[in-house]
Scaffold this active site. Structure first.
Site, PDB file in Angstrom:
ATOM      1  N   ALA A  19       0.853  -0.993  -0.021  1.00 48.51           N
ATOM      2  CA  ALA A  19      -0.238   0.084  -0.362  1.00 48.51           C
ATOM      3  C   ALA A  19       0.645   1.316   0.049  1.00 48.51           C
ATOM      4  O   ALA A  19       1.173   2.108  -0.593  1.00 48.51           O
ATOM      5  CB  ALA A  19      -0.891  -0.054   1.767  1.00 48.51           C
ATOM      6  N   LYS A  81      -1.915 -14.421 -14.830  1.00 47.26           N
ATOM      7  CA  LYS A  81      -3.395 -14.819 -14.020  1.00 47.26           C
ATOM      8  C   LYS A  81      -4.525 -14.489 -14.854  1.00 47.26           C
ATOM      9  O   LYS A  81      -5.176 -13.426 -15.806  1.00 47.26           O
ATOM     10  CB  LYS A  81      -3.605 -14.348 -12.858  1.00 47.26           C
ATOM     11  CG  LYS A  81      -4.434 -14.355 -12.084  1.00 47.26           C
ATOM     12  CD  LYS A  81      -4.674 -13.875 -10.849  1.00 47.26           C
ATOM     13  CE  LYS A  81      -5.596 -13.910 -10.013  1.00 47.26           C
ATOM     14  NZ  LYS A  81      -6.359 -13.705  -9.008  1.00 47.26           N
ATOM     15  N   ILE A 341      -5.328  -5.173  -3.201  1.00 49.52           N
ATOM     16  CA  ILE A 341      -4.124  -4.977  -4.032  1.00 49.52           C
ATOM     17  C   ILE A 341      -5.266  -3.316  -5.139  1.00 49.52           C
ATOM     18  O   ILE A 341      -5.140  -2.797  -4.902  1.00 49.52           O
ATOM     19  CB  ILE A 341      -3.634  -4.916  -4.962  1.00 49.52           C
ATOM     20  CG1 ILE A 341      -2.514  -5.793  -3.740  1.00 49.52           C
ATOM     21  CG2 ILE A 341      -2.960  -4.328  -6.022  1.00 49.52           C
ATOM     22  CD1 ILE A 341      -1.738  -7.028  -4.470  1.00 49.52           C
TER      23      ILE A 341
HETATM   24  C1  LIG Z   1      -3.256 -14.339   4.400  1.00 48.07           C
HETATM   25  C2  LIG Z   1      -3.352 -12.935   3.018  1.00 48.07           C
HETATM   26  C3  LIG Z   1      -3.324 -13.248   1.984  1.00 48.07           C
HETATM   27  C4  LIG Z   1      -3.856 -12.054   0.961  1.00 48.07           C
HETATM   28  N1  LIG Z   1      -4.016 -12.539  -0.333  1.00 48.07           N
HETATM   29  C5  LIG Z   1      -4.066 -11.470  -1.389  1.00 48.07           C
HETATM   30  C6  LIG Z   1      -3.790 -11.727  -2.567  1.00 48.07           C
HETATM   31  O1  LIG Z   1      -3.539 -12.908  -2.805  1.00 48.07           O
HETATM   32  N2  LIG Z   1      -3.919 -10.448  -3.452  1.00 48.07           N
HETATM   33  C7  LIG Z   1      -5.085  -9.142  -3.029  1.00 48.07           C
HETATM   34  O2  LIG Z   1      -4.808  -8.155  -3.357  1.00 48.07           O
HETATM   35  N3  LIG Z   1      -4.346  -8.245  -1.585  1.00 48.07           N
HETATM   36  C8  LIG Z   1      -4.262  -9.543  -0.484  1.00 48.07           C
HETATM   37  N4  LIG Z   1      -3.743 -10.264   0.400  1.00 48.07           N
HETATM   38  C9  LIG Z   1      -3.436  -8.114   0.900  1.00 48.07           C
HETATM   39  C10 LIG Z   1      -2.617  -7.646   0.838  1.00 48.07           C
HETATM   40  O3  LIG Z   1      -1.998  -8.554   2.011  1.00 48.07           O
HETATM   41  C11 LIG Z   1      -2.561  -6.644   1.300  1.00 48.07           C
HETATM   42  O4  LIG Z   1      -3.605  -5.836   0.944  1.00 48.07           O
HETATM   43  C12 LIG Z   1      -1.448  -5.522   0.587  1.00 48.07           C
HETATM   44  O5  LIG Z   1      -0.062  -6.423   1.271  1.00 48.07           O
HETATM   45  C13 LIG Z   1      -1.285  -4.347   1.254  1.00 48.07           C
HETATM   46  O6  LIG Z   1      -0.964  -4.328   2.846  1.00 48.07           O
HETATM   47  P1  LIG Z   1      -0.339  -2.899   3.692  1.00 48.07           P
HETATM   48  O7  LIG Z   1       0.800  -2.331   2.323  1.00 48.07           O
HETATM   49  O8  LIG Z   1      -1.283  -2.501   3.762  1.00 48.07           O
HETATM   50  O9  LIG Z   1       0.330  -3.339   5.048  1.00 48.07           O
HETATM   51  P2  LIG Z   1       1.189  -4.049   5.086  1.00 48.07           P
HETATM   52  O10 LIG Z   1       2.476  -4.967   4.375  1.00 48.07           O
HETATM   53  O11 LIG Z   1       1.289  -4.880   7.110  1.00 48.07           O
HETATM   54  O12 LIG Z   1       2.387  -2.528   5.856  1.00 48.07           O
HETATM   55  C14 LIG Z   1       2.550  -2.181   6.500  1.00 48.07           C
HETATM   56  C15 LIG Z   1       3.687  -1.560   6.724  1.00 48.07           C
HETATM   57  O13 LIG Z   1       3.561  -0.679   7.728  1.00 48.07           O
HETATM   58  C16 LIG Z   1       4.811  -0.185   8.440  1.00 48.07           C
HETATM   59  N5  LIG Z   1       4.539   0.059   9.949  1.00 48.07           N
HETATM   60  C17 LIG Z   1       3.725  -0.602  10.534  1.00 48.07           C
HETATM   61  N6  LIG Z   1       3.897   0.108  12.140  1.00 48.07           N
HETATM   62  C18 LIG Z   1       5.138   0.930  12.072  1.00 48.07           C
HETATM   63  C19 LIG Z   1       5.406   1.595  12.879  1.00 48.07           C
HETATM   64  N7  LIG Z   1       5.265   1.317  14.122  1.00 48.07           N
HETATM   65  N8  LIG Z   1       6.705   2.914  12.481  1.00 48.07           N
HETATM   66  C20 LIG Z   1       7.109   2.274  11.039  1.00 48.07           C
HETATM   67  N9  LIG Z   1       6.436   1.962   9.699  1.00 48.07           N
HETATM   68  C21 LIG Z   1       5.504   0.629  10.555  1.00 48.07           C
HETATM   69  C22 LIG Z   1       5.481  -2.002   8.462  1.00 48.07           C
HETATM   70  O14 LIG Z   1       6.805  -2.031   8.584  1.00 48.07           O
HETATM   71  C23 LIG Z   1       5.385  -1.780   7.025  1.00 48.07           C
HETATM   72  O15 LIG Z   1       6.384  -1.249   6.268  1.00 48.07           O
HETATM   73  C24 LIG Z   1      -3.610 -10.971   1.571  1.00 48.07           C
HETATM   74  C25 LIG Z   1      -3.468 -10.816   3.115  1.00 48.07           C
HETATM   75  C26 LIG Z   1      -3.268 -11.600   3.622  1.00 48.07           C
HETATM   76  C27 LIG Z   1      -3.589 -11.623   5.288  1.00 48.07           C
END
Ligand SMILES: Cc1cc2nc3c(=O)[nH]c(=O)nc-3n(C[C@H](O)[C@H](O)[C@H](O)COP(=O)(O)OP(=O)(O)OC[C@H]3O[C@@H](n4cnc5c(N)ncnc54)[C@H](O)[C@@H]3O)c2cc1C
Length: 495
Positions: A19, A81, A341
């Protein structure tokens, strides 16, 4: 409110998962010259590390960013895909594919399904999927780019490599990455003023994007925006993930295999396979889930099984004051239709369309939140459909899914299709008619009637119509190369 109307120049993105880096890439590419963009991430905390299956809308995102597809695929070990194979969902031993393609040809009064239903009744039609190019190509493990975007597709990608790729892209457009742990969110009235890092540094900003994952450090913990729980409709709340070596050519589709208390994914990349079991912790425990996954993967494990916990639902608001939540911090349904995503991408597009350059106004916030809500509720209904419409009765989990009450909006769609074969897409909904039809038929709903316009065709004319579509599909598929060979020639990773 007047204090909020200050020009927005300094953007702070908290979090560097998929994200965070997607936001950084899109903002820097489009408005980078006007903004100062900082992204804070913590290597120590890391990312969620899953999220490897996408849907075709990602192509639009990449085209807005002018990303070169071959370069992106090589950098992220991606494969193509064409859809998702749902195995054992309708009942054990029964499979279907939800493909990204269109099926057959519609008439303006009635979709193709009406003609297919008539043909089926008269013994003239094959399987519904026989009239869809992408579905037949997936079944035969074939792929190629066709002229005039003749093949709808998405990607399987390595999430860690994707974030790395977007980081390089964003830094090229001036994004400043700051390594560090956010230890405090400093507020000024109802707004966020700055983020304090473990190094003591204070990062100030005008607009904060919360991409901190499930924790929702800014939107939830600091601003107190609550979370709407949808676990009464989506019983799965856990997953165990594991990477394995590839044991054969990469399939051009995701496999989703239903288990007694959830389902298993299999995502083939160029260099490995991503596997996971999504499950309801009420019905099996973590150890049982790990064993069920390990017993059902092909190929040697490359990692240890890793358990992830989630709460299906959404934030009451995804934009509050000067903070917009994008990614897991804004809500999460579950991975079944690979929509997360896409939701990140939609959040970014919406933010760019409503970008508050001259100051944040409440009408924008209200509009943004309403659009986000409509979007995720539509996707929620589509996912609940897969669980609810099943003939499985072999476990307490599936009996619960069959018997649970469902959202009224979904009840209406199911009833309409069952009684009339009709499906209508409301503007801006992600899933088009053909997605609903493929899944409803695949899960075992056979409509009770079809539109009369199909009855105007005699048997000979209907057979000609159906056969011509099927032949065209078959003739195209036979000429396509194998997916694995195509990937190797198109975007093989060097070395
Ligand atoms: C089991 C599972 C399967 C999935 N499969 C799919 C899929 O096939 N297709 C799809 O589209 N989506 C899928 N998703 C969803 C997808 O993984 C997420 O939408 C995507 O990875 C985005 O995650 P994010 O960036 O929001 O969070 P995260 O990847 O958790 O990133 C969070 C960020 O915040 C940072 N952070 C957190 N706290 C702090 C702090 N205190 N200080 C500094 N930095 C911090 C971390 O270091 C990290 O960089 C899946 C999710 C799960 C749980």
């Amino acid at each position: 409110m007047s204090s909020e109307r200050k020009p927005i120049k300094r953007i702070v993105i908290a979090g560097g998962g998929t994200a965070g880096w997607m936001v950084a890439a899109a903002l820097s590419k489009t408005l980078g010259k006007l903004l100062d963009i900082k992204l804070i991430e913590s290597d120590e905390i890391g990312t969620v590390g899953v999220g490897e299956a996408t849907i075709p809308t990602l192509l639009t995102f990449h085209s807005l960013l002018e990303i070169n597809e071959q370069e992106f695929m090589a950098a992220t070990q991606a494969t193509f895909k064409l859809g998702i194979s749902f195995e054992n969902w309708r009942d054990r031993g029964q499979d279907y594919i939800h493909s990204f393609g269109l099926t057959g040809k519609d008439h303006w009064t009635a979709g193709f399904q009406h003609f297919w239903l008539k043909g089926r009744e008269r013994g003239l039609a094959g399987e519904y999927g026989d009239y869809c190019l992408e579905l037949k190509a997936a079944q035969q493990s074939k792929f190629a780019h066709l002229p005039r975007a003749g093949m709808n597709y998405a990607f399987h990608l390595d999430a860690t490599l994707y974030a790395k790729y977007l980081r390089k892209f964003s830094e090229g457009f001036g994004v400043q990455r700051i390594e560090g742990k956010i230890t405090e969110v400093a507020l000024a009235g109802e707004n966020i003023a700055a983020l304090r890092l473990d190094s003591g540094a204070l990062i100030e900003g005008d607009l904060f994007i919360d991409c901190t994952g499930f924790r929702g450090l800014l939107i939830g913990e600091a601003l107190g925006v609550g979370y709407e729980d949808w676990s009464h409709w989506l019983a799965c709340d856990s997953a165990v993930a594991l990477q394995t070596v590839s044991t054969g050519p990469a399939l051009p589709y995701t496999r989703s295999i239903a288990h007694a208390a959830g389902w298993q994914w299999r995502i083939p990349l160029q260099h490995r396979v991503g596997n996971g079991l999504v499950y309801a912790s009420k019905h099996i425990d973590d150890e049982q889930a790990k064993q069920a996954l390990l017993a059902n993967v092909e190929g040697e494990a490359l990692t240890q099984p890793r358990v992830l916990r989630f709460q299906p639902g959404q934030r009451h608001q995804t934009w509050r004051a000067n903070c917009v939540a994008i990614g897991l911090s804004s809500g999460f349904l579950e991975p079944l239709e690979s929509t997360s995503i896409h939701l990140i991408q939609r959040g970014i597009t919406r933010l760019l369309q409503m970008f508050p350059s001259k100051g944040i106004c409440p009408a924008d916030i209200a509009e943004y939140n309403q659009q986000s809500r409509n979007e995720i509720e539509h996707i929620r209904d589509f996912i609940v459909l897969h669980y609810h419409v099943t003939q499985r009765q072999d476990s307490a989990f599936w009996r619960h899914c069959r018997e649970m009450s469902i959202p009224a909006s979904l009840r209406h769609r199911i009833d309409l299709f069952r009684e009339t074969a009709r499906v209508f897409r409301v503007p801006n909904e992600l899933f088009a008619e053909n997605s609903w039809i493929q899944v409803m038929l695949g899960q075992g709903i056979l409509p009770q009637q079809h539109h009369q316009v199909a009855d105007l065709m005699g048997d000979a004319e209907l057979a000609r119509f159906l056969n011509s579509i099927r032949q065209q599909v078959d003739q195209t598929v036979v000429q396509l190369p194998a997916h694995q060979a195509y990937v190797e020639s198109y975007c093989r990773v060097a070395g």
